[in-house]
Motif scaffolding. Structure first.
Motif, PDB file in Angstrom:
ATOM      1  N   PRO A 103       0.704  -1.284  -0.235  1.00  0.00           N
ATOM      2  CA  PRO A 103      -0.238   0.006  -0.058  1.00  0.00           C
ATOM      3  C   PRO A 103       0.956   1.039   0.055  1.00  0.00           C
ATOM      4  CG  PRO A 103      -0.996  -1.540   1.312  1.00  0.00           C
ATOM      5  CD  PRO A 103       0.415  -2.289   1.256  1.00  0.00           C
ATOM      6  N   HIS A 104       1.888   1.299   0.734  1.00  0.00           N
ATOM      7  CA  HIS A 104       2.426   2.486   0.952  1.00  0.00           C
ATOM      8  C   HIS A 104       3.532   2.737  -0.461  1.00  0.00           C
ATOM      9  CE1 HIS A 104       4.990  -0.621   2.736  1.00  0.00           C
ATOM     10  NE2 HIS A 104       5.889   0.119   2.641  1.00  0.00           N
ATOM     11  N   TRP A 105       4.067   1.638  -0.965  1.00  0.00           N
ATOM     12  CA  TRP A 105       4.698   1.809  -1.935  1.00  0.00           C
ATOM     13  C   TRP A 105       4.080   2.267  -3.394  1.00  0.00           C
ATOM     14  CZ3 TRP A 105       9.663   3.258  -2.201  1.00  0.00           C
ATOM     15  CH2 TRP A 105      10.525   2.768  -1.183  1.00  0.00           C
ATOM     16  N   ARG A 154      15.829   3.174  -7.759  1.00  0.00           N
ATOM     17  CA  ARG A 154      14.451   3.828  -8.160  1.00  0.00           C
ATOM     18  C   ARG A 154      13.482   4.285  -7.147  1.00  0.00           C
ATOM     19  NH1 ARG A 154      10.907  -0.561 -10.844  1.00  0.00           N
ATOM     20  NH2 ARG A 154      10.577  -0.911  -8.463  1.00  0.00           N
ATOM     21  N   ASN A 155      13.430   3.435  -5.794  1.00  0.00           N
ATOM     22  CA  ASN A 155      12.824   3.526  -4.657  1.00  0.00           C
ATOM     23  C   ASN A 155      13.478   4.971  -3.975  1.00  0.00           C
ATOM     24  OD1 ASN A 155      11.407   1.230  -5.165  1.00  0.00           O
ATOM     25  ND2 ASN A 155      12.267  -0.017  -3.658  1.00  0.00           N
ATOM     26  N   ALA A 156      14.657   4.869  -3.909  1.00  0.00           N
ATOM     27  CA  ALA A 156      15.346   6.055  -3.106  1.00  0.00           C
ATOM     28  C   ALA A 156      14.881   7.280  -3.805  1.00  0.00           C
ATOM     29  CB  ALA A 156      16.655   5.769  -3.019  1.00  0.00           C
ATOM     30  N   VAL A 157      15.119   7.433  -5.285  1.00  0.00           N
ATOM     31  CA  VAL A 157      14.745   8.686  -5.779  1.00  0.00           C
ATOM     32  C   VAL A 157      13.307   8.958  -6.003  1.00  0.00           C
ATOM     33  CG1 VAL A 157      15.069   9.570  -8.203  1.00  0.00           C
ATOM     34  CG2 VAL A 157      16.914   8.205  -7.286  1.00  0.00           C
ATOM     35  N   CYS A 158      12.607   7.894  -5.848  1.00  0.00           N
ATOM     36  CA  CYS A 158      11.251   8.392  -5.961  1.00  0.00           C
ATOM     37  C   CYS A 158      10.708   8.851  -4.681  1.00  0.00           C
ATOM     38  CB  CYS A 158      10.368   6.876  -6.252  1.00  0.00           C
ATOM     39  SG  CYS A 158       8.409   7.057  -5.650  1.00  0.00           S
ATOM     40  N   ILE A 159      11.227   8.319  -3.246  1.00  0.00           N
ATOM     41  CA  ILE A 159      10.746   8.995  -2.071  1.00  0.00           C
ATOM     42  C   ILE A 159      11.514  10.594  -2.001  1.00  0.00           C
ATOM     43  CG2 ILE A 159      11.135   8.726   0.347  1.00  0.00           C
ATOM     44  CD1 ILE A 159       9.054   7.024  -1.264  1.00  0.00           C
ATOM     45  N   PHE A 160      12.869  10.383  -2.405  1.00  0.00           N
ATOM     46  CA  PHE A 160      13.185  11.883  -2.394  1.00  0.00           C
ATOM     47  C   PHE A 160      12.531  12.815  -3.201  1.00  0.00           C
ATOM     48  CE2 PHE A 160      17.038  14.510  -4.382  1.00  0.00           C
ATOM     49  CZ  PHE A 160      17.431  15.146  -3.152  1.00  0.00           C
ATOM     50  N   TYR A 161      12.117  12.483  -4.458  1.00  0.00           N
ATOM     51  CA  TYR A 161      11.442  13.412  -5.091  1.00  0.00           C
ATOM     52  C   TYR A 161       9.963  13.889  -4.675  1.00  0.00           C
ATOM     53  CZ  TYR A 161       8.728  15.289  -9.113  1.00  0.00           C
ATOM     54  OH  TYR A 161       8.063  16.323  -9.943  1.00  0.00           O
ATOM     55  N   LEU A 162       9.311  12.732  -3.962  1.00  0.00           N
ATOM     56  CA  LEU A 162       8.026  13.223  -3.007  1.00  0.00           C
ATOM     57  C   LEU A 162       8.239  14.105  -1.888  1.00  0.00           C
ATOM     58  CD1 LEU A 162       6.111   9.715  -3.560  1.00  0.00           C
ATOM     59  CD2 LEU A 162       5.824  11.843  -4.923  1.00  0.00           C
ATOM     60  N   ILE A 197       9.536  13.782   8.165  1.00  0.00           N
ATOM     61  CA  ILE A 197       9.769  12.387   7.263  1.00  0.00           C
ATOM     62  C   ILE A 197       9.756  11.369   8.066  1.00  0.00           C
ATOM     63  CG2 ILE A 197      10.615  13.967   5.303  1.00  0.00           C
ATOM     64  CD1 ILE A 197      13.240  13.152   5.966  1.00  0.00           C
ATOM     65  N   TYR A 198      10.148  11.524   9.377  1.00  0.00           N
ATOM     66  CA  TYR A 198      10.480  10.041  10.091  1.00  0.00           C
ATOM     67  C   TYR A 198       9.400   9.831  10.926  1.00  0.00           C
ATOM     68  CZ  TYR A 198      15.474  10.410   9.461  1.00  0.00           C
ATOM     69  OH  TYR A 198      16.654  10.439   8.902  1.00  0.00           O
ATOM     70  N   ASP A 199       8.161  10.671  10.812  1.00  0.00           N
ATOM     71  CA  ASP A 199       6.768  10.740  11.581  1.00  0.00           C
ATOM     72  C   ASP A 199       5.792   9.957  10.723  1.00  0.00           C
ATOM     73  OD1 ASP A 199       4.624  10.888  13.084  1.00  0.00           O
ATOM     74  OD2 ASP A 199       4.961  12.933  13.632  1.00  0.00           O
ATOM     75  N   ARG A 200       5.318   8.676  11.148  1.00  0.00           N
ATOM     76  CA  ARG A 200       4.593   7.956  10.168  1.00  0.00           C
ATOM     77  C   ARG A 200       3.000   8.477  10.304  1.00  0.00           C
ATOM     78  NH1 ARG A 200       6.283   2.683   8.980  1.00  0.00           N
ATOM     79  NH2 ARG A 200       8.259   1.969   9.734  1.00  0.00           N
ATOM     80  N   ASP A 201       2.771   9.635  11.234  1.00  0.00           N
ATOM     81  CA  ASP A 201       1.425   9.943  11.471  1.00  0.00           C
ATOM     82  C   ASP A 201       1.531  11.364  11.005  1.00  0.00           C
ATOM     83  OD1 ASP A 201       0.634   7.675  12.818  1.00  0.00           O
ATOM     84  OD2 ASP A 201       1.433   8.140  14.536  1.00  0.00           O
ATOM     85  N   SER A 228       6.230   8.657   4.493  1.00  0.00           N
ATOM     86  CA  SER A 228       7.017   8.656   5.492  1.00  0.00           C
ATOM     87  C   SER A 228       7.415   6.834   5.894  1.00  0.00           C
ATOM     88  CB  SER A 228       6.272   8.953   6.766  1.00  0.00           C
ATOM     89  OG  SER A 228       6.248  10.371   6.592  1.00  0.00           O
ATOM     90  N   ALA A 229       6.320   6.223   5.666  1.00  0.00           N
ATOM     91  CA  ALA A 229       6.611   4.735   5.795  1.00  0.00           C
ATOM     92  C   ALA A 229       7.481   4.049   4.690  1.00  0.00           C
ATOM     93  CB  ALA A 229       5.201   3.941   5.595  1.00  0.00           C
TER      94      ALA A 229
END
Length: 413
Positions: free
Chosen positions: A35-37, A63-71, A101-105, A126-127
């Motif tokens: 779900p999160h990805w 790809r995963n790292a760049v995706c999260i960096f971008y978002l 970014i470290y806070d899941r909520d 964040s997740a």
């Protein structure tokens, strides 16, 4: 796909457009099931379809790292861009974003359309961030901290001088270049690039966007966004918003050309950065946006339409760039061609004509000195009048077959 009129004028756009369409459909099928990805990659397609396409070619880990960096940075940018959020609310969020970014909520409602969805459901980002390896997390946190602080600084400060302009662009885009270089290095396939070159990669893209988006930014409601430096526009007009008035057309175009000439300063650094890349996927990821930028500048230069509406490269030309960009020969060729197009538009009576020509001549020399210009297809398209009616008919037959295959239920609709 492309507009019918554009395809009639440029029949050779069809095949690259077809490949781009199929690549986009394939990318959508690769969205992860978690779900999160799944949210992150679906959101990536919504906030930047072209970026989503070039990112898909990277190895899964990177790809995963760049995706999260971008978002993460897109979310930060959404907070900065929302002029309905008061400065006293916005500034603390920007400064503290690297903690969020470290806070899941954590989430904050702002922005519109897909950007509002991103902010409302930021816990998914964040997740996913928390599942990245530590080296990627540290790089993303560092850039988020520095960018948030820089954005906060310019919430309460106008872009007055060219130095301010460079500093602002560094905060919002140069740091992206630095961050990507850190991610490539953490992945293990690239040496850590010099910060000056990484910075220029971001500045060239950002300055192109600022030039192209003048009208959108100046018409922003409830408050205009002004990024063109006063040091440049005050030479031509009393107020930045006056550039869009028809009676100021001559001065507006001269100011526009001054801005484009300023952006060209970063091209040599960008070519040096790209020429040092080793990984083919990372190379394409970096090179395609840079070619799009020089192509956009060639389109915007000396073009009053920048102050009247949206100016952007036609979709077919974008598809060609994505399809053709595989090596530095392609990059040098594209920069050479678009610089030639830009040079042909320079009016000798323009106040900055000599400076513009000097910078273009430097770019053209660099491209010629590469010795690879004969190894690419040209973006300067010759007269299309020799295309026969047979080619046009064949184009529509292929298009019809493609559309039917896309939707097998079409006859029943």
């Amino acid at each position: 796909m492309g507009s019918l009129g554009a395809l009639m004028k440029h029949p050779d756009d069809f095949y690259p457009l077809l490949k781009l369409k199929m690549a986009a459909r394939n990318a959508e099928k690769q969205i992860p099931s978690e779900p999160h990805w799944g949210f992150c990659f679906s959101m990536l397609h919504k906030v930047s379809r072209s970026f989503a396409l070039v990112i898909q070619q990277l190895d899964t880990e990177l790809r995963n790292a760049v995706c999260i960096f971008y978002l993460v940075l897109r979310a930060l940018d959404t907070v900065e861009d929302d002029t309905s959020v008061a400065a006293d609310v916005k500034v603390p969020i920007l400064i503290d974003f690297y903690h969020h970014i470290y806070d899941r909520d954590w989430h904050f409602s702002c922005g519109t359309k897909e950007y509002k969805v991103l902010m409302d459901q930021f816990h998914h980002v964040s997740a996913a961030f928390l599942e990245l390896e530590k080296g990627y997390q540290e790089a993303i946190e560092d850039i988020t901290l520095r960018m948030g602080a820089g954005m906060a600084k310019y919430i309460c400060k106008e872009v007055e001088t060219v130095d301010d302009y460079d500093e602002y662009c560094h905060y919002v885009a140069g740091l992206v270049g630095l961050g990507l270089s850190k991610l490539f290095h953490a992945y293990g396939s690239e040496d850590l690039a010099p910060e000056s070159l990484s910075n220029s990669m971001g500045l060239f893209l950002q300055k192109t966007n600022i030039i192209r988006d003048y009208l959108e930014d100046i018409n922003e409601i409830p408050q205009s966004r002004m990024f063109w430096p006063r040091q440049i526009w005050s030479k031509y007009i009393k107020k930045l918003e006056d550039l869009k008035d028809e009676e100021n057309s001559v001065k507006a175009v001269q100011c526009l050309n001054d801005m484009v000439t300023n952006a060209l300063l970063h091209v040599d650094d960008c070519l040096k950065y790209m020429s040092a890349l080793c990984d083919p996927a990372i190379f394409r990821f970096c090179a395609i946006p840079q070619i799009m930028a020089i192509g956009t500048l060639a389109l915007c230069y000396n073009n009053i339409k920048v102050f009247r509406g949206v100016v952007k490269m036609r979709r077919g030309l974008t598809a060609k760039v994505i399809d053709r960009t595989k090596s530095m020969a392609d990059v040098y060729g594209a920069f050479y061609d678009f610089s030639c197009i830009l040079k042909a538009k320079v009016d000798k009576n323009d106040p900055n004509a000599q400076k513009t020509m000097s910078r273009l001549d430097s770019i053209l020399k660099t491209c010629r000195d590469s010795g690879v210009l004969n190894k690419r297809k040209s973006y300067i398209i010759e007269n299309q009048s020799d295309y026969t009616s047979f080619v046009v008919v064949l184009l529509f037959i292929i298009l019809a077959i493609f559309l039917v295959n896309l939707n097998p239920n079409w006859p029943n609709n």
